[in-house]
Write a protein that holds these residues in place. Structure first.
Motif, mmCIF file in Angstrom:
data_model
loop_
_atom_site.group_PDB
_atom_site.id
_atom_site.type_symbol
_atom_site.label_atom_id
_atom_site.label_comp_id
_atom_site.label_asym_id
_atom_site.label_seq_id
_atom_site.Cartn_x
_atom_site.Cartn_y
_atom_site.Cartn_z
ATOM 1 N N TRP A 198 0.791 -1.228 0.000
ATOM 2 C CA TRP A 198 0.000 0.000 0.000
ATOM 3 C C TRP A 198 0.820 1.272 0.000
ATOM 4 N N MET A 199 2.156 1.148 0.037
ATOM 5 C CA MET A 199 3.008 2.320 -0.167
ATOM 6 C C MET A 199 4.101 2.015 -1.192
ATOM 7 N N VAL A 200 4.934 1.024 -0.897
ATOM 8 C CA VAL A 200 6.082 0.749 -1.763
ATOM 9 C C VAL A 200 5.639 0.424 -3.180
ATOM 10 N N GLY B 129 -9.264 0.876 4.892
ATOM 11 C CA GLY B 129 -9.114 1.900 3.853
ATOM 12 C C GLY B 129 -8.701 3.227 4.457
ATOM 13 N N ASN B 130 -9.215 3.527 5.659
ATOM 14 C CA ASN B 130 -8.824 4.769 6.337
ATOM 15 C C ASN B 130 -7.312 4.817 6.576
ATOM 16 N N MET B 131 -6.724 3.654 6.899
ATOM 17 C CA MET B 131 -5.282 3.581 7.145
ATOM 18 C C MET B 131 -4.490 3.733 5.843
ATOM 19 N N LYS B 132 -4.945 3.063 4.796
ATOM 20 C CA LYS B 132 -4.228 3.106 3.514
ATOM 21 C C LYS B 132 -4.219 4.519 2.943
ATOM 22 N N LEU B 133 -5.364 5.180 3.013
ATOM 23 C CA LEU B 133 -5.447 6.544 2.498
ATOM 24 C C LEU B 133 -4.568 7.494 3.306
ATOM 25 N N SER B 134 -4.599 7.365 4.632
ATOM 26 C CA SER B 134 -3.768 8.233 5.472
ATOM 27 C C SER B 134 -2.284 8.004 5.210
ATOM 28 N N LEU B 135 -1.879 6.766 5.057
ATOM 29 C CA LEU B 135 -0.473 6.461 4.784
ATOM 30 C C LEU B 135 -0.005 7.046 3.464
ATOM 31 N N ASN B 136 -0.945 7.250 2.555
ATOM 32 C CA ASN B 136 -0.596 7.842 1.262
ATOM 33 C C ASN B 136 -0.779 9.352 1.236
ATOM 34 N N GLY B 137 -0.947 9.955 2.419
ATOM 35 C CA GLY B 137 -0.928 11.408 2.504
ATOM 36 C C GLY B 137 -2.267 12.094 2.492
#
Length: 851
Positions: free
Chosen positions: A502-504, A688-696
């Motif tokens: 979800w980031m790399v 999804g809340n975590m994935k979106l936050s991790l992507n800024g």
């Protein structure tokens, strides 16, 4: 360095580790086949193209090259996979067994390249061959093995278990068809078949030698044997064979490669030769069709009795195969059946696999001749249960008559479990009939039923929720009597997501920027993102951050126009709500805000409106009428708003079709605002809340699920909070909530609802959304109208904040920097330490424990 010089250096290094000449030679030969350098990868791709695909470059298709690359990567996984299994079994380590009806894995190729640490090498190898890696990655069809958060969480946990070098097996079903492919036609959701296996699956290996017979239906007989022991014979109507299909799950830059074992249902005898010879051709393959239906489709529609039967058959099929498999592994190590729990810790991912409690008892008592008390001791030391919902309708209950028709022996076992359990409970809660009824596994009513959550609680040594608020609400509401009875069983394990996918993988530009400042260690230790905080006021870094976000938004804008023909402005706020469509997730509250902004423009075309692109995505269950109406409403509003000349492009509404992992990986990196607006007290956690936050992305949300913890971590000043709390929701309902009062007393809300009702957004058809409007005005269970004004006011704060791009970027950086808690690695460490009691087992390959 030349290849022969490299081999000499490796030979010397291996000899220093104490390997003799023959062992050194074996390693060098293996390296030539599964090496990770660019030249070896090129040769391997061409070899697989020729020897596996039967093609040569001049006639090879894009899919041929994808398959050749996939087999090349799989070869490198197999080397690590075999070493992992060998080390686990020889060392007799305790293994985590994860039972889940879903695994929403996403495409394998890119993720495996990342975890092997050879993404750039593969990219270079393909470039030198005149090919493009992104072009091949996009060719992969993602496995249709999951639906939403439950399956995606299971996939993240499998990634983290391998990355943390924890011995683990994931068990599930090899569905032939996924949930469905979603198309949007005239604004309506249309479901098409998700035939994800149509081009083959290069990542799996069929283990046809690993199969188990599964009984279904029939009747049970009892007798006393010669020794006076009570015995049972279950004579089934149908026997289904479960065949294992294995997929390797490799950890990030470690050798550990765990197994995802999925079961395919088959007929023991797939062809009736006598029927065929007699001319009864359809009956000749009838048994094959009946048996294969069990693993045919993910979540068959269970509105009919036959659909319910199939759902129960699926659940029992995969847990029985899995438990038989685990017992076989345990016994082959020379262990006693009474000590099964020393080899496996079994996690029930929600109630779908809860029938495993009864099946374990059946196997131990009927097949392995254990006394009931001994079998129950083994069972209750083996299983742990994760609850994923506070919604009563989502806590599975099976009609007893239906259950008996599928699993007659298990009904007897559950009744006996319940009898013994209630005998103990009655002593502890003397005279409290209401509590006894609440704790009973058998529910009374016009038709008696089995409460699967209660079965899971009774048969497990640990029970956990998936967010701090969720766990507390479990203790106070749906499982309050269980908590009062056994508080020591309960704990919280807040969900997490893997930063590798979800980031790399999904946001390489942001990953590169972050790593340029704080190194790459954060990818395995996400809490190190906190080191970004010191750059939050660095003008150069702020600009770089904004540039990356704009590039991701520009890429998504191009995808949107390609897919929907809607042109959007990358400079606008990308306001994103992507998740399963459900009334409690309140996509209709979001669209009411869109209509409110639209009306501001219509009332004053020159009004100052910060440009926004609203992106919705998600699937509605095929039988969920209201959810389908919400999709239609979003598209109908978009049709008007997007084309109105007064809007001047300041508002755009997009419904991105067929939301899945592949599409999510493109949407998350582009988000400015993350919509997490469920009714407080209804969302268990969310990921999804975590994935979106991790992507800024900054979050606008209620105090629901993991939103509470995200806000605590990122800071109140970096979170847009609105709405009633869970306690206020309950109090408002208790006081006699009247949604019509909010409609009558809020002119903007009234106008929006009236426009929907009178057909303004549906070509003057005032019937389409009648049911949706009536549910809001007269039965607003999810407090949409109560939270409307708070939501609109909060959205105005969002717009004001976005005007200052530098301040917004600073908030975004701090948001990412403080999200370290929400790694699935942290979640799995907590499960390992506090529930499963397992430790890491580093896997050695060629004398080393990691790449």
């Amino acid at each position: 360095m030349k290849k022969n010089e490299l081999n000499k250096e490796m030979q010397s290094a291996l000899q220093d580790k104490g390997l003799d000449k023959k062992e050194v030679q074996n390693v060098l030969v293996e390296d030539a086949r599964t090496g990770l350098d660019v030249e070896t990868l090129k040769k391997a791709i061409l070899n697989n193209l020729f020897y596996v695909q039967g093609k040569y470059p001049e006639i090879a298709t894009r899919n041929d090259y994808y398959m050749a690359l996939a087999y090349t990567v799989r070869d490198r996984l197999l080397q690590r996979w075999v070493a992992s299994v060998k080390q686990y079994l020889e060392g007799k380590h305790r293994i985590v067994s994860y039972l889940s009806a879903e695994y929403l894995l996403g495409p394998h190729l890119g993720n495996n390249l990342v975890n092997l640490g050879i993404y750039k090498e593969a990219e270079q190898a393909l470039h030198e061959m005149g090919l493009n890696l992104d072009w091949l990655i996009e060719k992969e069809i993602e496995p249709g093995l999951g639906n939403g958060g439950l399956g995606r969480l299971a996939a993240c946990y499998m990634d983290s278990l391998a990355t943390l070098e924890v011995p683990a097996i994931g068990y599930g079903i090899r569905y032939q068809f996924g949930i469905f492919e979603q198309d949007i036609r005239d604004g309506w959701q249309v479901e098409d078949t998700d035939n994800w296996l149509r081009r083959g699956n290069p990542w799996e290996i069929a283990r046809r030698e690993i199969s188990y017979d599964i009984k279904l239906g029939g009747y049970v007989q009892h007798y006393m044997d010669r020794d006076g022991k009570f015995r049972t014979i279950w004579t089934p109507d149908l026997i289904v064979k479960g065949v294992a299909y294995d997929t390797p799950i490799v950890g990030y830059k470690v050798n550990t490669t765990n197994t995802l074992r999925l079961w395919k249902s088959e007929a023991p005898n797939s062809f009736d030769f006598q029927s065929f010879n007699s001319g009864d051709y359809s009956n000749a393959v009838n048994q094959k069709i009946i048996c294969e239906n069990i693993s045919k489709v993910l979540y068959p529609n269970d509105e009919t009795r036959s659909g319910k039967v199939l759902r129960l058959q699926q659940q029992y099929f995969f847990v029985s195969c899995s438990l038989q498999d685990m017992i076989g592994i345990h016994l082959r190590q020379g262990e006693r059946i009474e000590d099964f729990q020393t080899t496996f810790a079994v996690q029930l991912n929600d109630t779908h696999p809860a029938v495993a409690i009864a099946e374990m008892m059946r196997l131990l008592v009927d097949e392995y001749d254990l006394e009931w008390v001994d079998a129950w001791r083994v069972t209750t030391r083996t299983f742990a249960y994760t609850n994923h919902t506070l919604l009563p309708e989502a806590l599975e209950k099976w009609d007893m008559e239906l259950f008996a028709s599928v699993l007659p022996r298990h009904l007897e076992i559950i009744q006996e479990i319940n009898r013994r359990f209630l005998d103990e409970v009655t002593v502890r809660v003397y005279g409290d009939q209401e509590k006894i009824s609440s704790l009973s596994i058998i529910g009374e009513g016009p038709r008696r039923y089995i409460k699967m959550a209660n079965l899971a609680c009774a048969g497990s040594f640990a029970i956990n929720g998936v967010a701090a608020l969720h766990t507390e609400l479990l203790k106070q509401t749906v499982l309050k009597d269980w908590y009062a009875l056994s508080p020591e069983k309960f704990s919280n394990k807040t969900n997490g997501v893997t930063p590798r996918r979800w980031m790399v993988l999904s946001n390489p530009k942001l990953t590169e920027l972050i790593s340029s400042k704080i190194g790459e260690n954060w990818i395995k230790h996400l809490d190190e993102l906190k080191n970004l905080e010191k750059f939050a006021d660095d003008p150069e870094f702020l600009q770089q951050w904004m540039d990356v976000k704009l590039e991701m938004k520009t890429q998504l804008a191009q995808r949107i126009v390609n897919r929907t023909n809607i042109k959007v402005d990358p400079e606008s706020i990308f306001d994103i709500q992507v998740k399963r469509i459900h009334e409690y997730k309140r996509q209709h509250l979001n669209i009411l805000h869109v209509i409110t902004l639209y009306n501001r423009i219509k009332q004053n075309p020159e009004a100052e409106i910060v440009p926004r692109t609203f992106v919705f995505a998600g699937k509605a269950a095929p039988g969920y009428k209201q959810a389908k109406l919400i999709i239609k409403l979003i598209n109908s509003v978009g049709e008007i708003v997007n084309k109105d000349p007064d809007v001047k492009g300041r508002l755009k509404v997009v419904f991105y079709p067929n939301y899945n992992v592949t599409n999510a990986q493109k949407i998350y990196p582009a988000a400015d605002l993350s919509e997490q607006i469920s009714t407080a007290g209804k969302e268990a956690s969310g990921t999804g809340n975590m994935k979106l936050s991790l992507n800024g992305a900054l979050t606008i949300g209620t105090l629901d699920g993991a939103n509470v913890e995200i806000r605590e971590c990122v800071g109140e000043e970096n979170f847009f909070l609105f709405g009633l709390t869970a306690e206020e929701v309950e109090n408002t309902k208790s006081d006699g909530y009247n949604p019509f009062h909010f409609y009558e007393n809020n002119p903007n809300l009234k106008l929006a609802l009236d426009q929907i009702s009178n057909g303004y957004f549906s070509h003057l058809d005032d019937t389409i959304f009648k049911d949706l409007i009536n549910s809001l005005l007269y039965d607003d269970q999810f407090m949409v109208l109560a939270d409307y004004q708070s939501y609109v006011d909060c959205q105005d704060q969002v717009a004001e904040a976005f005007k200052d791009k530098v301040k917004w970027a600073r908030m975004s950086i701090l948001n990412v920097a403080r999200m370290g808690k929400f790694s699935s690695d942290r979640s799995i460490r907590e499960y390992c330490d506090e529930i499963w009691k397992v430790k890491s087992v580093p896997v050695t390959l060629n004398g080393t424990s990691s790449k």
